[in-house]
Design a protein around this motif. Structure first.
Motif, PDB file in Angstrom:
ATOM      1  N   GLY A  50       0.782  -1.231   0.000  1.00 39.73           N
ATOM      2  CA  GLY A  50       0.000   0.000   0.000  1.00 39.73           C
ATOM      3  C   GLY A  50       0.811   1.278   0.000  1.00 39.73           C
ATOM      4  O   GLY A  50       0.258   2.357   0.233  1.00 39.73           O
ATOM      5  N   THR A  51       2.120   1.196  -0.257  1.00 37.21           N
ATOM      6  CA  THR A  51       2.970   2.384  -0.299  1.00 37.21           C
ATOM      7  C   THR A  51       3.609   2.498  -1.681  1.00 37.21           C
ATOM      8  O   THR A  51       3.750   1.501  -2.393  1.00 37.21           O
ATOM      9  CB  THR A  51       4.077   2.313   0.766  1.00 37.21           C
ATOM     10  OG1 THR A  51       4.825   1.100   0.586  1.00 37.21           O
ATOM     11  CG2 THR A  51       3.468   2.311   2.167  1.00 37.21           C
ATOM     12  N   PRO A  52       4.015   3.717  -2.084  1.00 38.59           N
ATOM     13  CA  PRO A  52       4.640   3.873  -3.396  1.00 38.59           C
ATOM     14  C   PRO A  52       5.884   3.008  -3.538  1.00 38.59           C
ATOM     15  O   PRO A  52       6.616   2.775  -2.568  1.00 38.59           O
ATOM     16  CB  PRO A  52       4.991   5.362  -3.444  1.00 38.59           C
ATOM     17  CG  PRO A  52       4.059   6.012  -2.476  1.00 38.59           C
ATOM     18  CD  PRO A  52       3.863   5.005  -1.378  1.00 38.59           C
ATOM     19  N   VAL A  53       6.122   2.532  -4.737  1.00 41.46           N
ATOM     20  CA  VAL A  53       7.316   1.740  -5.017  1.00 41.46           C
ATOM     21  C   VAL A  53       7.901   2.208  -6.343  1.00 41.46           C
ATOM     22  O   VAL A  53       7.168   2.562  -7.273  1.00 41.46           O
ATOM     23  CB  VAL A  53       7.010   0.225  -5.047  1.00 41.46           C
ATOM     24  CG1 VAL A  53       6.011  -0.109  -6.143  1.00 41.46           C
ATOM     25  CG2 VAL A  53       8.285  -0.590  -5.222  1.00 41.46           C
ATOM     26  N   LEU A  79       1.947   3.727  -7.602  1.00 38.45           N
ATOM     27  CA  LEU A  79       1.301   4.362  -6.462  1.00 38.45           C
ATOM     28  C   LEU A  79      -0.026   3.662  -6.228  1.00 38.45           C
ATOM     29  O   LEU A  79      -0.997   3.892  -6.958  1.00 38.45           O
ATOM     30  CB  LEU A  79       1.075   5.858  -6.713  1.00 38.45           C
ATOM     31  CG  LEU A  79       2.328   6.745  -6.634  1.00 38.45           C
ATOM     32  CD1 LEU A  79       3.067   6.735  -7.964  1.00 38.45           C
ATOM     33  CD2 LEU A  79       1.954   8.161  -6.239  1.00 38.45           C
ATOM     34  N   PRO A  80      -0.094   2.774  -5.244  1.00 38.13           N
ATOM     35  CA  PRO A  80      -1.342   2.048  -4.986  1.00 38.13           C
ATOM     36  C   PRO A  80      -2.474   3.017  -4.663  1.00 38.13           C
ATOM     37  O   PRO A  80      -2.229   4.117  -4.130  1.00 38.13           O
ATOM     38  CB  PRO A  80      -0.990   1.186  -3.753  1.00 38.13           C
ATOM     39  CG  PRO A  80       0.513   1.095  -3.784  1.00 38.13           C
ATOM     40  CD  PRO A  80       0.979   2.411  -4.323  1.00 38.13           C
ATOM     41  N   PRO A  81      -3.733   2.649  -4.972  1.00 36.05           N
ATOM     42  CA  PRO A  81      -4.060   1.311  -5.468  1.00 36.05           C
ATOM     43  C   PRO A  81      -4.098   1.175  -6.985  1.00 36.05           C
ATOM     44  O   PRO A  81      -4.126   0.064  -7.485  1.00 36.05           O
ATOM     45  CB  PRO A  81      -5.476   1.102  -4.908  1.00 36.05           C
ATOM     46  CG  PRO A  81      -6.062   2.484  -4.921  1.00 36.05           C
ATOM     47  CD  PRO A  81      -4.935   3.410  -4.577  1.00 36.05           C
ATOM     48  N   ASN A  82      -4.092   2.275  -7.746  1.00 38.52           N
ATOM     49  CA  ASN A  82      -4.370   2.118  -9.172  1.00 38.52           C
ATOM     50  C   ASN A  82      -3.666   3.140 -10.057  1.00 38.52           C
ATOM     51  O   ASN A  82      -4.134   3.452 -11.137  1.00 38.52           O
ATOM     52  CB  ASN A  82      -5.882   2.198  -9.428  1.00 38.52           C
ATOM     53  CG  ASN A  82      -6.502   3.482  -8.889  1.00 38.52           C
ATOM     54  OD1 ASN A  82      -5.808   4.386  -8.445  1.00 38.52           O
ATOM     55  ND2 ASN A  82      -7.817   3.551  -8.919  1.00 38.52           N
ATOM     56  N   ARG A  83      -2.529   3.669  -9.605  1.00 41.01           N
ATOM     57  CA  ARG A  83      -1.801   4.638 -10.415  1.00 41.01           C
ATOM     58  C   ARG A  83      -0.387   4.134 -10.681  1.00 41.01           C
ATOM     59  O   ARG A  83       0.230   3.500  -9.821  1.00 41.01           O
ATOM     60  CB  ARG A  83      -1.745   6.002  -9.715  1.00 41.01           C
ATOM     61  CG  ARG A  83      -3.110   6.660  -9.550  1.00 41.01           C
ATOM     62  CD  ARG A  83      -2.976   8.003  -8.861  1.00 41.01           C
ATOM     63  NE  ARG A  83      -2.526   7.852  -7.482  1.00 41.01           N
ATOM     64  CZ  ARG A  83      -1.963   8.833  -6.774  1.00 41.01           C
ATOM     65  NH1 ARG A  83      -1.750  10.021  -7.330  1.00 41.01           N
ATOM     66  NH2 ARG A  83      -1.605   8.624  -5.532  1.00 41.01           N
ATOM     67  N   PHE A  84       0.111   4.410 -11.865  1.00 39.72           N
ATOM     68  CA  PHE A  84       1.469   3.986 -12.186  1.00 39.72           C
ATOM     69  C   PHE A  84       2.023   4.823 -13.326  1.00 39.72           C
ATOM     70  O   PHE A  84       1.288   5.444 -14.094  1.00 39.72           O
ATOM     71  CB  PHE A  84       1.512   2.496 -12.571  1.00 39.72           C
ATOM     72  CG  PHE A  84       0.947   2.199 -13.939  1.00 39.72           C
ATOM     73  CD1 PHE A  84       1.772   2.201 -15.065  1.00 39.72           C
ATOM     74  CD2 PHE A  84      -0.396   1.919 -14.104  1.00 39.72           C
ATOM     75  CE1 PHE A  84       1.254   1.939 -16.329  1.00 39.72           C
ATOM     76  CE2 PHE A  84      -0.920   1.651 -15.351  1.00 39.72           C
ATOM     77  CZ  PHE A  84      -0.089   1.658 -16.472  1.00 39.72           C
TER      78      PHE A  84
END
Length: 217
Positions: A50-53, A79-84
């Protein structure tokens, strides 16, 4: 060369869509998996953190004889839950991203952005296979500890997929297509920063063509 580059861009889309599935929870992949193997546990922990990676990657495309046809490098931000943001930086630039509402592909060479609805999936991509199947996609743990998927749908655009997990996230991904071509991704510098890139739809001028595919069936 242009034809190879086109195939490469299609492959970029498939890989990005697959990781979008992971960024948005990946329920179909892992919801019913008993946590009996460290690789499964590592994948579940990575998705549920649940944290940015953020991570770097090197992607190669090889033919059936093992000859490398193309090598690309870039950076992935989730960037959870649905951004990248999935950015190819070398040898040419391209960007796949999602702000949770839209999924876009920005091709700087073509000066074109293709837009799709994030709640709908392009049919035939790995994400479509993973999220739209009524039955679960079979997952196995191979003898070498890799996780593997073999699609059952005849419309699938990949023949097999293997993923090796490390303690802090994905380490390697190998995708085989029906032409026996192999896409390999090696991930490094996996970090969970306090802040990360905020995926926003690219701010571009009128010289960039925006192709809106959200209305397509």
């Amino acid at each position: 060369m242009p034809r190879l580059k086109l195939r490469s861009r299609i492959r970029q889309l498939l890989i990005a869509m697959l990781f979008f599935a992971g960024a948005s929870g990946g329920a179909v992949l892992s919801a019913e998996l008993p946590k009996i193997h460290p690789a499964e546990s590592a994948l579940e922990a990575f998705r549920q953190a649940g944290t940015p990676v953020s991570m770097s990657f090197v992607q190669t495309l090889s033919d059936s004889s093992g000859q490398i046809l193309e090598r690309q490098e870039g950076r992935l931000e989730i960037l959870p839950p649905n951004r990248f943001l999935w950015r190819y930086q070398s040898p040419y630039e391209a960007e796949f991203g999602s702000n949770g509402v839209l999924v876009w592909h920005w091709d700087q060479d073509l000066a074109q952005i293709t837009v799709r609805d994030a709640t709908k999936v392009v049919k035939g991509t790995p994400l479509a296979l993973l999220l739209e199947l009524k039955t679960e996609l079979p997952i196995t743990v191979d003898d070498d500890g890799w996780l593997s998927w073999a699609p059952e749908d005849g419309d699938a655009q990949f023949a097999s997929l293997r993923l090796r997990m490390a303690e802090n996230g994905p380490a390697e991904l190998v995708l085989k297509d029906f032409l026996n071509q192999i896409t390999e991704l090696t991930f490094s510098n996996v970090q969970r920063p306090d802040s990360s890139v905020d995926p926003r739809f690219p701010a571009v001028g009128p010289e960039v063509l925006v192709v809106d595919e959200r209305a397509e069936p």
